[in-house]
Design a protein around this motif. Structure first.
Motif, PDB file in Angstrom:
ATOM      1  N   LEU A  37      37.456 126.002   0.902  1.00 39.16           N
ATOM      2  CA  LEU A  37      36.850 126.591   2.091  1.00 39.16           C
ATOM      3  C   LEU A  37      36.877 125.620   3.278  1.00 39.16           C
ATOM      4  CD1 LEU A  37      35.456 129.326   2.652  1.00 39.16           C
ATOM      5  CD2 LEU A  37      33.273 128.193   2.279  1.00 39.16           C
ATOM      6  N   LYS A  38      36.916 124.336   2.978  1.00 39.35           N
ATOM      7  CA  LYS A  38      36.906 123.311   4.021  1.00 39.35           C
ATOM      8  C   LYS A  38      38.311 122.896   4.447  1.00 39.35           C
ATOM      9  CE  LYS A  38      34.605 118.901   5.100  1.00 39.35           C
ATOM     10  NZ  LYS A  38      33.758 117.802   4.561  1.00 39.35           N
ATOM     11  N   TRP A  39      39.311 123.309   3.706  1.00 44.81           N
ATOM     12  CA  TRP A  39      40.660 122.804   3.940  1.00 44.81           C
ATOM     13  C   TRP A  39      41.246 123.130   5.311  1.00 44.81           C
ATOM     14  CZ3 TRP A  39      43.454 123.676  -1.445  1.00 44.81           C
ATOM     15  CH2 TRP A  39      42.831 122.841  -2.380  1.00 44.81           C
ATOM     16  N   PRO A  40      41.001 124.324   5.894  1.00 47.04           N
ATOM     17  CA  PRO A  40      41.551 124.560   7.232  1.00 47.04           C
ATOM     18  C   PRO A  40      41.085 123.538   8.270  1.00 47.04           C
ATOM     19  CG  PRO A  40      40.926 126.642   6.246  1.00 47.04           C
ATOM     20  CD  PRO A  40      40.421 125.567   5.334  1.00 47.04           C
ATOM     21  N   LEU A  41      39.831 123.093   8.158  1.00 45.14           N
ATOM     22  CA  LEU A  41      39.347 122.050   9.062  1.00 45.14           C
ATOM     23  C   LEU A  41      40.009 120.714   8.760  1.00 45.14           C
ATOM     24  CD1 LEU A  41      35.481 122.638   9.384  1.00 45.14           C
ATOM     25  CD2 LEU A  41      37.219 122.926  11.166  1.00 45.14           C
ATOM     26  N   LEU A  42      40.058 120.361   7.479  1.00 46.20           N
ATOM     27  CA  LEU A  42      40.619 119.070   7.091  1.00 46.20           C
ATOM     28  C   LEU A  42      42.111 118.995   7.382  1.00 46.20           C
ATOM     29  CD1 LEU A  42      38.854 118.395   3.667  1.00 46.20           C
ATOM     30  CD2 LEU A  42      38.309 117.419   5.899  1.00 46.20           C
ATOM     31  N   ALA A  43      42.792 120.134   7.348  1.00 42.75           N
ATOM     32  CA  ALA A  43      44.230 120.141   7.605  1.00 42.75           C
ATOM     33  C   ALA A  43      44.553 119.697   9.024  1.00 42.75           C
ATOM     34  CB  ALA A  43      44.799 121.537   7.352  1.00 42.75           C
ATOM     35  N   TYR A  44      43.589 119.829   9.912  1.00 41.65           N
ATOM     36  CA  TYR A  44      43.803 119.385  11.293  1.00 41.65           C
ATOM     37  C   TYR A  44      43.143 118.037  11.568  1.00 41.65           C
ATOM     38  CZ  TYR A  44      43.931 119.273  16.371  1.00 41.65           C
ATOM     39  OH  TYR A  44      44.152 118.891  17.672  1.00 41.65           O
ATOM     40  N   THR A  45      41.911 117.877  11.082  1.00 40.11           N
ATOM     41  CA  THR A  45      41.154 116.673  11.427  1.00 40.11           C
ATOM     42  C   THR A  45      41.358 115.525  10.453  1.00 40.11           C
ATOM     43  OG1 THR A  45      39.210 117.452  10.210  1.00 40.11           O
ATOM     44  CG2 THR A  45      39.384 118.061  12.531  1.00 40.11           C
ATOM     45  N   GLY A  46      41.780 115.830   9.213  1.00 39.01           N
ATOM     46  CA  GLY A  46      41.892 114.768   8.215  1.00 39.01           C
ATOM     47  C   GLY A  46      40.519 114.293   7.783  1.00 39.01           C
ATOM     48  N   PRO A  47      40.404 113.182   7.042  1.00 35.25           N
ATOM     49  CA  PRO A  47      41.512 112.353   6.565  1.00 35.25           C
ATOM     50  C   PRO A  47      42.320 113.036   5.465  1.00 35.25           C
ATOM     51  CG  PRO A  47      39.462 111.621   5.585  1.00 35.25           C
ATOM     52  CD  PRO A  47      39.093 112.697   6.568  1.00 35.25           C
ATOM     53  N   GLY A  48      43.518 112.545   5.245  1.00 30.67           N
ATOM     54  CA  GLY A  48      44.368 113.137   4.219  1.00 30.67           C
ATOM     55  C   GLY A  48      44.855 114.518   4.576  1.00 30.67           C
TER      56      GLY A  48
END
Length: 238
Positions: free
Chosen positions: A198-209
């Motif tokens: 559920l958090k991956w769309p945010l992390l895909a842009y902001t990172g880390p990783g």
């Protein structure tokens, strides 16, 4: 064989409002941020004076997950309803086209529609920045493209799940309810553990990783597509 099924599905969605919905999401999001910046222009320009493009992208990113998850839910449900409402599954699957080709074509079409929608978001973001008189020479083109494409790839697991549920469930209440619930929860996804999709769309842009998250979204999405395909191949049709 899949191309024949894809061509057929392409014709079936004409006049169903799916393309309108695909355009409405990104344009509505851009318009909302245009209103936000328009009403608070001086304040926001002062707040983001060091990086105005970054400030614009950050404001848009806050609403990208909910828009993506709603898009996945509604587009998959509308595509599935084309078959469910006409009770045409038996006729479709009686044709000399494999179930694998039918399922793969519908997933491919859903990916194309959402990818076009996400690219429209990137184009709209660039256009909004220019309307707001941000410096053209300072436009972070890679980030503008990434805000559309990266979260989309990270959301592929939900797209695959929604298509699986929508195609195999005549009553669309369950997949739509799940999609709406996930969409609402995505507003608070920044509080979740990084391992939760559920958090991956945010992390895909902001990172880390970010690259690992994007790869994880693609791999998990492919796995769910595979499970849905196995189920679709084995189930009886109404």
């Amino acid at each position: 064989m899949m191309l024949r099924a894809l061509s057929s599905d392409w014709l079936k969605i004409r006049g169903k409002g799916i393309w309108f919905l695909a355009a409405l999401g990104p344009l509505g999001l851009v318009a909302m941020q245009g209103l936000n910046f328009g009403l608070r222009y001086d304040y926001l320009m002062k707040q983001y004076a060091a990086d105005p493009w970054g400030g614009l992208l950050q404001n848009i990113l806050s609403f990208v997950p909910i828009a993506l998850f709603l898009g996945c839910t509604l587009i998959c449900s509308l595509m599935a309803n084309v078959e469910h409402q006409l009770s045409s599954w038996k006729q479709l699957l009686a044709l000399p086209i494999s179930r694998t080709a039918v399922y793969s074509a519908k997933f491919t079409l859903a990916v194309i529609i959402l990818l076009v929608s996400c690219l429209l978001l990137s184009a709209g973001t660039a256009g909004l920045g220019l309307v707001l008189q941000l410096e053209r020479s300072e436009m972070p083109i890679a980030d503008v493209l990434r805000i559309g494409v990266a979260p989309f790839i990270a959301s592929l697991p939900l797209l695959a799940l929604q298509l699986w549920l929508s195609l195999t469930t005549k009553n669309q209440g369950l997949p739509v309810a799940i999609g709406l619930t996930v969409s609402v929860l995505s507003v608070f996804s920044y509080k979740l553990h990084d391992a939760i999709p559920l958090k991956w769309p945010l992390l895909a842009y902001t990172g880390p990783g970010a690259l690992q998250v994007i790869a994880g979204g693609a791999i998990l999405g492919a796995c769910i597509v595979g499970l849905g395909l196995i189920h679709f191949n084995r189930r009886d049709v109404d």
